[in-house]
Design an enzyme around this catalytic site. Structure first.
Site, PDB file in Angstrom:
ATOM      1  N   LYS A  27      55.898 -13.217  45.885  1.00 40.47           N
ATOM      2  CA  LYS A  27      56.243 -13.778  47.193  1.00 40.47           C
ATOM      3  C   LYS A  27      55.443 -15.053  47.450  1.00 40.47           C
ATOM      4  O   LYS A  27      54.538 -15.395  46.685  1.00 40.47           O
ATOM      5  CB  LYS A  27      55.946 -12.756  48.291  1.00 40.47           C
ATOM      6  CG  LYS A  27      54.468 -12.390  48.422  1.00 40.47           C
ATOM      7  CD  LYS A  27      54.247 -11.347  49.496  1.00 40.47           C
ATOM      8  CE  LYS A  27      52.758 -11.015  49.620  1.00 40.47           C
ATOM      9  NZ  LYS A  27      52.480 -10.058  50.704  1.00 40.47           N
ATOM     10  N   TYR A  53      32.298 -39.041  56.850  1.00 34.30           N
ATOM     11  CA  TYR A  53      32.460 -39.044  58.303  1.00 34.30           C
ATOM     12  C   TYR A  53      31.380 -38.204  58.977  1.00 34.30           C
ATOM     13  O   TYR A  53      31.048 -37.106  58.529  1.00 34.30           O
ATOM     14  CB  TYR A  53      33.827 -38.474  58.690  1.00 34.30           C
ATOM     15  CG  TYR A  53      34.991 -39.400  58.404  1.00 34.30           C
ATOM     16  CD1 TYR A  53      35.102 -40.639  59.049  1.00 34.30           C
ATOM     17  CD2 TYR A  53      35.989 -39.030  57.520  1.00 34.30           C
ATOM     18  CE1 TYR A  53      36.173 -41.479  58.794  1.00 34.30           C
ATOM     19  CE2 TYR A  53      37.068 -39.864  57.261  1.00 34.30           C
ATOM     20  CZ  TYR A  53      37.152 -41.090  57.907  1.00 34.30           C
ATOM     21  OH  TYR A  53      38.217 -41.918  57.656  1.00 34.30           O
TER      22      TYR A  53
END
Length: 367
Positions: free
Chosen positions: A35, A265
């Site tokens: 799945k 950052y």
């Protein structure tokens, strides 16, 4: 547009890992669970790799089963969420699917469709409280299905364990007892064992009667189930599981670092000694976890190196202090061969399932 980062898939690893599942539960038939696009590896790719060695393939939805039939897969197909509406009930008959029924609305759809399903699985809710009929409803559900002619080729039973990745949790005994007690009165196959339950030794559900089927999922792709403590069970190759996916990306730049230099950052990481940073062409837009902290491992030229600073949209930074020969163009392994995905997931505060299924499709197939 394809990225410089790449995914290498290892079909032989899937087959090896299925053999591990069979060793955990000898003589137990196995549904190989593919799945969620084969846990991020590709639905058809996983099916191609596993079909010949599996007793059947298991998917979540009817649409996945349709795709497998369209691609020529003729073996047994289990649909874990069963049909959602009348059209999917008809698809179960058209494509010879084995649906898992878990709600009274599905029984209503069967009656409205006026079809007969030769093989049906009934899911019982023994404590997961997600999908499944309450155990007390089992006689009524079985009678209703049999009266309509369903299950003449087999009326089978399954449940799902909530705490199988914690084998000592008392919930497990309650669920196994509830399931065994409920299904004792009925013929048919049984199934309780996903990957975690197979590792826990419950391939036969804790009972000897009846033929039990296993449902290995995440372990097929080379990762141990979520929440397995590293100090209790081995992981990745050390646990005789082989990764089916290796994610790599090149170093595209290097920068010298002086003591006190920051990276990325927010300037969240600061060098405390002279060093060098490598910038890798992989980021959160590619499926790498943005929240992975400094210290999350990567593999550079066979050596473990820590991620430093914040992960950017399509770049991340690694400390190259321990690999002075590393240079632009060298490929960095984010997870896979040599670096088990669950080790990266644990460092990032998530699970291997999430990392494997979230790798963006803009990554190119590797060689």
């Amino acid at each position: 547009m394809r990225r410089a980062a790449s995914i290498q898939l290892h079909p032989e690893a899937l087959r090896h890992n299925l053999s591990v599942a069979r060793r955990l539960a000898p003589a137990v038939p196995m549904w190989s669970v593919i799945k969620a696009e084969g846990y991020g590896h590709g639905l058809l790719w996983a099916a191609q790799a596993l079909a010949d060695d599996s007793d059947g393939l298991a998917v979540s939805q009817v649409c996945e089963a349709r795709a497998l039939r369209a691609a020529g897969f003729e073996g047994a197909l289990l649909v874990l969420q069963g049909p959602r509406d009348l059209s999917e009930v008809h698809a179960c008959t058209e494509f010879d699917l084995q649906p898992v029924l878990h709600h009274s609305a599905q029984l209503d759809h069967l009656e409205a469709a006026s079809v007969v399903l030769p093989v049906v699985w009934i899911k019982l809710n023994t404590g997961m409280n997600r999908l499944g009929f309450e155990p007390a409803q089992a006689p009524k559900v079985a009678t209703r299905l049999q009266a309509a002619g369903h299950g003449q080729g087999g009326l089978h039973w399954m449940t799902h364990m909530a705490c199988a990745d914690e084998p000592e949790h008392p919930q497990n005994a309650r669920q196994l007892d509830a399931f065994a007690t409920t299904v004792a009165a009925f013929p048919g196959h049984r199934s309780v064992a996903n990957s975690a339950a197979l590792f826990a030794g419950w391939g036969r559900g804790g009972a000897a009667a009846g033929e039990y089927w296993g449902r290995p999922g995440i372990m097929l792709y080379g990762a141990h189930p979520a929440s397995v403590p590293a100090e209790h069970l081995p992981e990745g190759p050390d646990g005789d599981l082989r990764p089916a996916m290796t994610v790599q990306a090149p170093i595209i730049a290097t920068q010298p670092l002086a003591p006190g230099s920051t990276v990325g950052y927010g300037a969240t990481w600061t060098a405390d000694a002279p060093g060098r940073v490598g910038i890798v062409a992989m980021g959160y837009a590619d499926g790498y976890p943005r929240h992975a902290p400094s210290g999350t491992p990567v593999l550079v030229n066979g050596e473990l190196c820590p991620l430093i600073g914040r992960v950017s949209m399509d770049m991340l930074a690694v400390d190259l202090s321990g690999v002075p020969a590393a240079q632009v163009g060298d490929r960095v392994t984010l997870w896979g061969e040599g670096l088990p995905v669950e080790r990266v997931a644990r460092a990032a505060g998530t699970i291997s399932y999430e990392l494997l299924t979230r790798v963006a499709d803009r990554l190119q197939p590797g060689n």
